[in-house]
Design an enzyme around this catalytic site. Structure first.
Site, mmCIF file in Angstrom:
data_model
loop_
_atom_site.group_PDB
_atom_site.id
_atom_site.type_symbol
_atom_site.label_atom_id
_atom_site.label_comp_id
_atom_site.label_asym_id
_atom_site.label_seq_id
_atom_site.Cartn_x
_atom_site.Cartn_y
_atom_site.Cartn_z
ATOM 1 N N GLU A 49 8.458 -34.166 -5.309
ATOM 2 C CA GLU A 49 7.344 -34.776 -6.051
ATOM 3 C C GLU A 49 6.508 -33.698 -6.738
ATOM 4 O O GLU A 49 5.988 -33.906 -7.829
ATOM 5 C CB GLU A 49 6.498 -35.644 -5.107
ATOM 6 N N GLY A 90 11.859 -42.679 -0.604
ATOM 7 C CA GLY A 90 11.036 -43.871 -0.838
ATOM 8 C C GLY A 90 11.797 -45.034 -1.445
ATOM 9 O O GLY A 90 11.204 -46.006 -1.896
ATOM 10 N N HIS A 109 8.327 -29.619 -2.540
ATOM 11 C CA HIS A 109 8.736 -31.024 -2.437
ATOM 12 C C HIS A 109 9.114 -31.542 -3.829
ATOM 13 O O HIS A 109 8.505 -31.146 -4.821
ATOM 14 C CB HIS A 109 7.604 -31.860 -1.838
ATOM 15 N N ASN A 147 5.553 -36.283 6.697
ATOM 16 C CA ASN A 147 4.889 -35.946 5.436
ATOM 17 C C ASN A 147 4.118 -37.184 5.004
ATOM 18 O O ASN A 147 4.705 -38.144 4.496
ATOM 19 C CB ASN A 147 5.936 -35.554 4.385
ATOM 20 N N TRP A 148 2.803 -37.131 5.195
ATOM 21 C CA TRP A 148 1.996 -38.319 4.903
ATOM 22 C C TRP A 148 1.772 -38.509 3.408
ATOM 23 O O TRP A 148 1.255 -39.537 2.985
ATOM 24 C CB TRP A 148 0.635 -38.224 5.609
ATOM 25 N N SER A 165 14.125 -41.733 3.208
ATOM 26 C CA SER A 165 14.255 -43.045 3.864
ATOM 27 C C SER A 165 14.801 -42.944 5.286
ATOM 28 O O SER A 165 15.554 -43.821 5.733
ATOM 29 C CB SER A 165 15.117 -43.995 3.022
ATOM 30 N N GLY A 181 8.772 -39.587 5.445
ATOM 31 C CA GLY A 181 7.678 -40.061 4.599
ATOM 32 C C GLY A 181 7.137 -41.374 5.148
ATOM 33 O O GLY A 181 6.340 -41.393 6.089
ATOM 34 N N GLY A 182 7.584 -42.474 4.566
ATOM 35 C CA GLY A 182 7.049 -43.803 4.913
ATOM 36 C C GLY A 182 6.971 -44.080 6.406
ATOM 37 O O GLY A 182 5.945 -44.571 6.899
#
Ligand code: 13P
Length: 257
Positions: free
Chosen positions: A101, A177, A99, A13-14, A217, A238-239
């Site tokens: 967010e 994150g 999501h 997931n960018w 994470s 993610g990251g």
């Protein structure tokens, strides 16, 4: 390589990162490293503006494309939105829905997310439905009830025949994150609970086919133990999906299982 009938899925997931050209470059690197293998499902979810450049870079690849959101309606006066049909026209296979967010910053409700899940399935897009509790909810002992509501309300009207096309991602909000990961045991406990709830919603046979990803994470250093858990079928990254090295390493770890 796989858990009985479920193949591992590693999805990136960018979020709001990478321009069209940066996305094509990243996907090229991923494709060179793992685009030929098919033991592990690999999906990248760029922002809408990079979907086209990424799919062009993925011709003849086993790496699949996903979007990060969509609107439930097929077309119409919904400024700023895109539909499942539009995503299909760019060869998207998956779409991330609900999501945390989007729940937090855009006030998406379970009912709205449910409309999207149904619309995605109807258009042959595979939803990756995200669920997970906040730190306050975990500390108040509400993890399972929060996740249950998100599942039951998010999957209203979904039937057992959709199971193979359905992915659930458990993403504890406090682990996204932050560098804090759920321990493998903590994650497995919730994944098992999700599998049991899916059994109540879809039937046990169908629930056994649904892939449940862990997100929060996840990185090469902690992935192996997470992926060893019986109900963790992959990761929503993610990251660590923004660099080919770490993302490819995650795919290789899943392949080694
Ligand atoms: P991080 O891997 O950066 O914690 O993000 C997880 C996530 O939200 C994936 O959807």
């Amino acid at each position: 390589m796989a858990k009985t009938i479920r193949k591992y899925l590693i999805a990136g997931n960018w979020k709001m990162n990478k321009t069209a050209s940066e996305g094509a470059e990243l996907v090229n690197e991923i494709n060179l490293a793992v685009g030929k293998q098919s033991e592990v499902g690999v999906v990248v979810c760029p922002p809408f503006t990079a979907l086209e450049s990424c799919i062009t870079a993925l011709e003849d690849s086993n790496v699949q494309l996903g979007a990060q959101n969509m609107h439930p309606k097929q077309e119409g006066a919904y400024t700023g939105e895109v539909s499942a049909v539009m995503l299909r026209s760019l060869f998207c296979t998956y779409v991330i829905l609900g999501h945390s967010e989007r729940r937090e910053y855009f006030k998406e409700t379970d009912a709205f997310i449910n409309e999207k899940v149904l619309a995605a399935l109807e258009s042959s897009l595979k939803p990756i439905l995200c669920v997970g509790e906040t730190l306050d909810q975990r500390e108040a002992g509400e993890t399972m009830s929060v996740v249950k509501t998100q599942l039951v309300d998010g999957l209203k009207g979904v039937t057992a025949d959709a199971a193979e096309n359905l992915v659930v991602a458990y993403e504890p909000v406090w682990a996204i994150g932050t560098g804090k990961t759920a321990t493998p045991e903590m994650a497995q406990e919730v994944h098992k609970f999700i599998r049991d709830e899916l059994g109540a919603i879809l039937g046990n046979g169908a629930a056994a086919k649904v892939r449940i990803l862990y997100g929060g994470s996840m990185k090469p250093e902690n992935a192996s133990e997470l992926l060893d858990q019986p109900d963790i079928d992959g990761g929503l990254i993610g990251g660590a999906s923004l660099k080919s090295k770490s993302f490819v390493e995650l795919v290789e770890i899943a392949r080694s299982k």
